[in-house]
Design a protein around this motif. Structure first.
Motif, PDB file in Angstrom:
ATOM      1  N   ALA A   4       0.911  -1.052  -0.114  1.00 18.53           N
ATOM      2  CA  ALA A   4       0.252  -0.117  -0.243  1.00 18.53           C
ATOM      3  C   ALA A   4       0.680   1.244  -0.105  1.00 18.53           C
ATOM      4  CB  ALA A   4      -0.903   0.005   1.328  1.00 18.53           C
ATOM      5  N   SER A   5       0.704   2.041  -0.958  1.00 19.92           N
ATOM      6  CA  SER A   5       1.412   3.399  -1.213  1.00 19.92           C
ATOM      7  C   SER A   5       0.731   4.574  -1.110  1.00 19.92           C
ATOM      8  CB  SER A   5       2.388   3.347  -2.433  1.00 19.92           C
ATOM      9  OG  SER A   5       1.464   3.375  -3.601  1.00 19.92           O
ATOM     10  N   PRO A   6       1.140   5.650  -0.592  1.00 16.04           N
ATOM     11  CA  PRO A   6       0.605   7.047  -0.522  1.00 16.04           C
ATOM     12  C   PRO A   6       0.011   7.206  -1.676  1.00 16.04           C
ATOM     13  CG  PRO A   6       2.498   7.317   0.780  1.00 16.04           C
ATOM     14  CD  PRO A   6       2.538   5.790   0.127  1.00 16.04           C
ATOM     15  N   HIS A   7      -1.095   8.153  -2.024  1.00 11.21           N
ATOM     16  CA  HIS A   7      -1.476   8.623  -3.377  1.00 11.21           C
ATOM     17  C   HIS A   7      -0.429   9.785  -3.892  1.00 11.21           C
ATOM     18  CE1 HIS A   7      -4.909   6.211  -2.993  1.00 11.21           C
ATOM     19  NE2 HIS A   7      -4.969   6.748  -1.893  1.00 11.21           N
ATOM     20  N   ASP A  16      12.924  10.830  -0.048  1.00 13.79           N
ATOM     21  CA  ASP A  16      13.371   9.819   0.879  1.00 13.79           C
ATOM     22  C   ASP A  16      12.708   9.621   2.113  1.00 13.79           C
ATOM     23  OD1 ASP A  16      15.496   9.441  -0.789  1.00 13.79           O
ATOM     24  OD2 ASP A  16      17.216  10.133   0.624  1.00 13.79           O
ATOM     25  N   ALA A  17      12.160  10.698   2.493  1.00 13.67           N
ATOM     26  CA  ALA A  17      11.355  10.758   3.879  1.00 13.67           C
ATOM     27  C   ALA A  17      10.142   9.544   3.541  1.00 13.67           C
ATOM     28  CB  ALA A  17      11.033  12.006   4.496  1.00 13.67           C
ATOM     29  N   LYS A  18       9.322  10.039   2.494  1.00  9.99           N
ATOM     30  CA  LYS A  18       8.195   9.251   2.103  1.00  9.99           C
ATOM     31  C   LYS A  18       8.367   7.708   1.918  1.00  9.99           C
ATOM     32  CE  LYS A  18       5.752  13.113   0.345  1.00  9.99           C
ATOM     33  NZ  LYS A  18       5.141  14.015  -0.843  1.00  9.99           N
ATOM     34  N   LEU A  19       9.789   7.464   1.006  1.00  3.99           N
ATOM     35  CA  LEU A  19      10.093   6.185   0.940  1.00  3.99           C
ATOM     36  C   LEU A  19      10.286   5.432   2.169  1.00  3.99           C
ATOM     37  CD1 LEU A  19      12.223   6.755  -2.260  1.00  3.99           C
ATOM     38  CD2 LEU A  19      10.184   5.275  -2.048  1.00  3.99           C
ATOM     39  N   LEU A  20      11.140   6.030   2.992  1.00  5.97           N
ATOM     40  CA  LEU A  20      11.678   5.331   4.369  1.00  5.97           C
ATOM     41  C   LEU A  20      10.224   4.996   5.203  1.00  5.97           C
ATOM     42  CD1 LEU A  20      14.499   7.881   5.576  1.00  5.97           C
ATOM     43  CD2 LEU A  20      14.399   5.212   5.078  1.00  5.97           C
ATOM     44  N   TYR A  21       8.956   5.921   5.084  1.00  8.36           N
ATOM     45  CA  TYR A  21       7.957   5.660   5.650  1.00  8.36           C
ATOM     46  C   TYR A  21       7.142   4.468   5.255  1.00  8.36           C
ATOM     47  CZ  TYR A  21       3.391   6.246   7.722  1.00  8.36           C
ATOM     48  OH  TYR A  21       2.113   6.072   8.242  1.00  8.36           O
ATOM     49  N   ALA A  22       7.205   4.462   3.749  1.00  9.12           N
ATOM     50  CA  ALA A  22       6.405   3.692   3.161  1.00  9.12           C
ATOM     51  C   ALA A  22       6.979   2.111   3.091  1.00  9.12           C
ATOM     52  CB  ALA A  22       6.160   3.944   1.663  1.00  9.12           C
ATOM     53  N   LEU A  23       8.242   2.155   3.345  1.00  3.80           N
ATOM     54  CA  LEU A  23       8.862   0.763   3.228  1.00  3.80           C
ATOM     55  C   LEU A  23       9.194   0.319   4.771  1.00  3.80           C
ATOM     56  CD1 LEU A  23      11.844   1.480   0.634  1.00  3.80           C
ATOM     57  CD2 LEU A  23       9.914  -0.240   0.658  1.00  3.80           C
ATOM     58  N   GLU A  24       8.555   0.980   5.754  1.00  3.14           N
ATOM     59  CA  GLU A  24       8.919   0.715   7.143  1.00  3.14           C
ATOM     60  C   GLU A  24       8.307  -0.876   7.665  1.00  3.14           C
ATOM     61  OE1 GLU A  24       9.891   1.357  11.504  1.00  3.14           O
ATOM     62  OE2 GLU A  24      10.374   2.566   9.710  1.00  3.14           O
ATOM     63  N   LEU A 212      14.660  -3.737  -1.910  1.00  2.35           N
ATOM     64  CA  LEU A 212      14.807  -3.197  -3.443  1.00  2.35           C
ATOM     65  C   LEU A 212      13.464  -3.671  -4.219  1.00  2.35           C
ATOM     66  CD1 LEU A 212      16.432  -1.221  -5.266  1.00  2.35           C
ATOM     67  CD2 LEU A 212      17.692  -3.275  -5.909  1.00  2.35           C
ATOM     68  N   SER A 213      13.168  -4.858  -4.266  1.00  2.00           N
ATOM     69  CA  SER A 213      12.034  -5.453  -4.790  1.00  2.00           C
ATOM     70  C   SER A 213      10.746  -4.519  -4.487  1.00  2.00           C
ATOM     71  CB  SER A 213      11.883  -6.943  -4.478  1.00  2.00           C
ATOM     72  OG  SER A 213      10.710  -7.334  -5.148  1.00  2.00           O
ATOM     73  N   ALA A 214      10.523  -4.017  -3.319  1.00  2.00           N
ATOM     74  CA  ALA A 214       9.327  -3.573  -2.548  1.00  2.00           C
ATOM     75  C   ALA A 214       9.587  -2.261  -3.205  1.00  2.00           C
ATOM     76  CB  ALA A 214       9.338  -3.553  -1.229  1.00  2.00           C
ATOM     77  N   ALA A 215      10.785  -1.584  -3.404  1.00  2.00           N
ATOM     78  CA  ALA A 215      10.804  -0.302  -3.926  1.00  2.00           C
ATOM     79  C   ALA A 215      10.540  -0.316  -5.393  1.00  2.00           C
ATOM     80  CB  ALA A 215      12.160   0.209  -3.639  1.00  2.00           C
ATOM     81  N   PHE A 216      10.767  -1.413  -6.267  1.00  2.00           N
ATOM     82  CA  PHE A 216      10.283  -1.140  -7.592  1.00  2.00           C
ATOM     83  C   PHE A 216       8.879  -1.101  -7.471  1.00  2.00           C
ATOM     84  CE2 PHE A 216      14.456  -2.690  -9.139  1.00  2.00           C
ATOM     85  CZ  PHE A 216      14.723  -1.789 -10.343  1.00  2.00           C
ATOM     86  N   GLU A 217       8.160  -1.897  -6.388  1.00  3.11           N
ATOM     87  CA  GLU A 217       6.662  -1.572  -6.489  1.00  3.11           C
ATOM     88  C   GLU A 217       6.275  -0.332  -6.240  1.00  3.11           C
ATOM     89  OE1 GLU A 217       4.460  -4.633  -4.755  1.00  3.11           O
ATOM     90  OE2 GLU A 217       5.835  -6.342  -4.876  1.00  3.11           O
ATOM     91  N   ALA A 219       8.007   2.880  -6.600  1.00  6.48           N
ATOM     92  CA  ALA A 219       8.519   3.709  -7.342  1.00  6.48           C
ATOM     93  C   ALA A 219       9.611   3.152  -8.409  1.00  6.48           C
ATOM     94  CB  ALA A 219       9.329   5.128  -6.495  1.00  6.48           C
ATOM     95  N   PRO A 220       8.669   2.541  -9.485  1.00  3.39           N
ATOM     96  CA  PRO A 220       9.622   1.794 -10.269  1.00  3.39           C
ATOM     97  C   PRO A 220      10.357   2.706 -11.212  1.00  3.39           C
ATOM     98  CG  PRO A 220       7.318   2.119 -10.917  1.00  3.39           C
ATOM     99  CD  PRO A 220       7.239   2.504  -9.410  1.00  3.39           C
ATOM    100  N   ASP A 221      10.219   3.861 -11.551  1.00  8.21           N
ATOM    101  CA  ASP A 221      10.978   4.415 -12.312  1.00  8.21           C
ATOM    102  C   ASP A 221      12.171   5.125 -11.520  1.00  8.21           C
ATOM    103  OD1 ASP A 221       8.012   5.805 -13.823  1.00  8.21           O
ATOM    104  OD2 ASP A 221       9.567   5.263 -15.106  1.00  8.21           O
ATOM    105  N   LEU A 222      12.137   5.684 -10.454  1.00  9.30           N
ATOM    106  CA  LEU A 222      13.139   6.124  -9.551  1.00  9.30           C
ATOM    107  C   LEU A 222      14.041   5.067  -9.084  1.00  9.30           C
ATOM    108  CD1 LEU A 222      11.436   8.769  -7.018  1.00  9.30           C
ATOM    109  CD2 LEU A 222      13.022   9.202  -9.148  1.00  9.30           C
ATOM    110  N   THR A 223      13.220   3.713  -8.762  1.00 12.70           N
ATOM    111  CA  THR A 223      14.104   2.572  -8.559  1.00 12.70           C
ATOM    112  C   THR A 223      15.052   2.271  -9.767  1.00 12.70           C
ATOM    113  OG1 THR A 223      12.660   2.034  -6.972  1.00 12.70           O
ATOM    114  CG2 THR A 223      14.087   0.518  -7.603  1.00 12.70           C
ATOM    115  N   MET A 224      14.643   2.273 -10.931  1.00  6.87           N
ATOM    116  CA  MET A 224      15.348   1.836 -11.990  1.00  6.87           C
ATOM    117  C   MET A 224      16.419   2.554 -12.461  1.00  6.87           C
ATOM    118  SD  MET A 224      15.250  -0.565 -14.422  1.00  6.87           S
ATOM    119  CE  MET A 224      13.660  -1.397 -14.357  1.00  6.87           C
TER     120      MET A 224
END
Length: 325
Positions: A4-7, A16-24, A212-217, A219-224
């Motif tokens: 589940a990710s923020p809209h 970075d702050a939003k990704l840290l929170y989303a990946l917690e 990293l796999s979760a990050a691809f889900e 933010a795929p463009d930024l992770t790529m």
């Protein structure tokens, strides 16, 4: 796994702050999985203390170090020093990831647990090297002081995603380097010790790779883009130590770590597991990064093939000289 990710309207909206929170939540899940499968071990159980004797200095019976005292092969000694000096910089690595990931919640728990586990590696390797007289203790300490006085600054300061991509590859690279060093060391005790360290490094790689796999889900463009940047510019964390370039060349020839190993045993397994070249739905920047990554991997494979040919030719020359002698 669906996260589940923020809209967020676009990849650019991720900070970075939003990704840290989303990946917690993913970090907590991976931390719990790691703690279930990891096994504690005692560094002193892997060191042949009965082989130890005093060095010159405060002890009257001190015996000076000589190369002939070591059971370890020449390339094994070189790699062991590089590997240990890399582990010695743990305080700098801890500072890097603690600053980036934070010291609270699941992120902080992982940072401290990772640091504690990595600390064992330096302990057992130094005890083994000194007890078995595998290396010159004076030079080892001089190298340590020089390397740690320089500190460590990551090449991947662009974003948190760059750091996750880097450690996903670096942990596997370290595992491969330790394992191959053990195989080439010529000492079963050393091989057994490094095999144990390699188990830890593999578990650390799995943690970061799954993150990293979760990050691809999310933010795929930024992770790529992050993966592209890290793969293209990858350097081992010990690159700043004294004499690293020469040591790296000797380790490459000794088949501990070289272009072919880097391509086949480090980059390809991670990229294949993540199915990086198959990810769809990317925006223009993500597609560009994916294409550039594919081109780079093709070029690296070509360079690795050239290295293989040169190494085979070198082995043939040495075999011919040995037969003639």
């Amino acid at each position: 796994m669906t996260i589940a990710s923020p809209h967020l309207g676009s990849s650019e909206a991720w900070t970075d702050a939003k990704l840290l929170y989303a990946l917690e939540e993913v970090v907590e899940k991976e931390l719990n999985r790691h703690l279930k499968v990891v096994r504690d071990w005692m560094p002193h159980e892997y060191v042949p203390f009965g082989d130890g004797r005093n060095f010159p200095g405060l002890f009257e019976d001190g015996e000076a170090w000589e190369p002939g005292q070591s059971k370890v092969s020449e390339v094994g000694r070189i790699a062991l020093v590089v590997n240990l000096l890399t582990e010695d910089n743990l305080p700098s690595y801890h500072h890097e990831i603690a600053t980036l990931f934070g010291r609270d919640g699941a992120w902080g728990t992982w940072v401290h647990r990772w640091t504690a586990e990595e600390g064992r590696h330096g302990i057992v390797m130094r005890d083994y090297l000194l007890t078995s007289r595998a290396v010159d203790p004076d030079k080892l300490e001089q190298f340590r002081m020089a390397h740690m006085s320089e500190g460590f600054e990551s090449d991947n300061r662009h974003s948190m995603l760059h750091s996750i991509a880097y450690v996903s590859l670096q942990e596997l690279a370290t595992r491969v380097s330790h394992r191959n060093t053990g195989h080439q060391s010529g000492d079963p005790v050393c091989d057994r010790m490094l095999a144990r360290i390699a188990i830890d490094e593999n578990l650390h790689m799995i943690f970061y790779r799954n993150l990293l796999s979760a990050a691809f889900e999310l933010a795929p463009d930024l992770t790529m883009q992050a993966v592209r940047d890290v793969v293209v510019n990858f350097r081992m964390p010990g690159h700043g130590m004294p004499g690293f370039e020469r040591a790296a060349a000797q380790m490459a020839i000794g088949e501990i770590y070289n272009l072919r190993i880097h391509h086949d045993d480090v980059l390809q397994p991670v990229l294949r597991y993540l199915k990086v070249m198959e990810i769809g739905g990317l925006g223009p920047e993500g597609l560009k990064a994916q294409e550039e990554l594919g081109c780079y991997m093709g070029g690296l494979n070509t360079e690795a093939t050239k290295f293989d040919e040169k190494l085979a030719a070198r082995k043939a020359r040495m075999a011919a000289r040995a037969a003639a002698g």
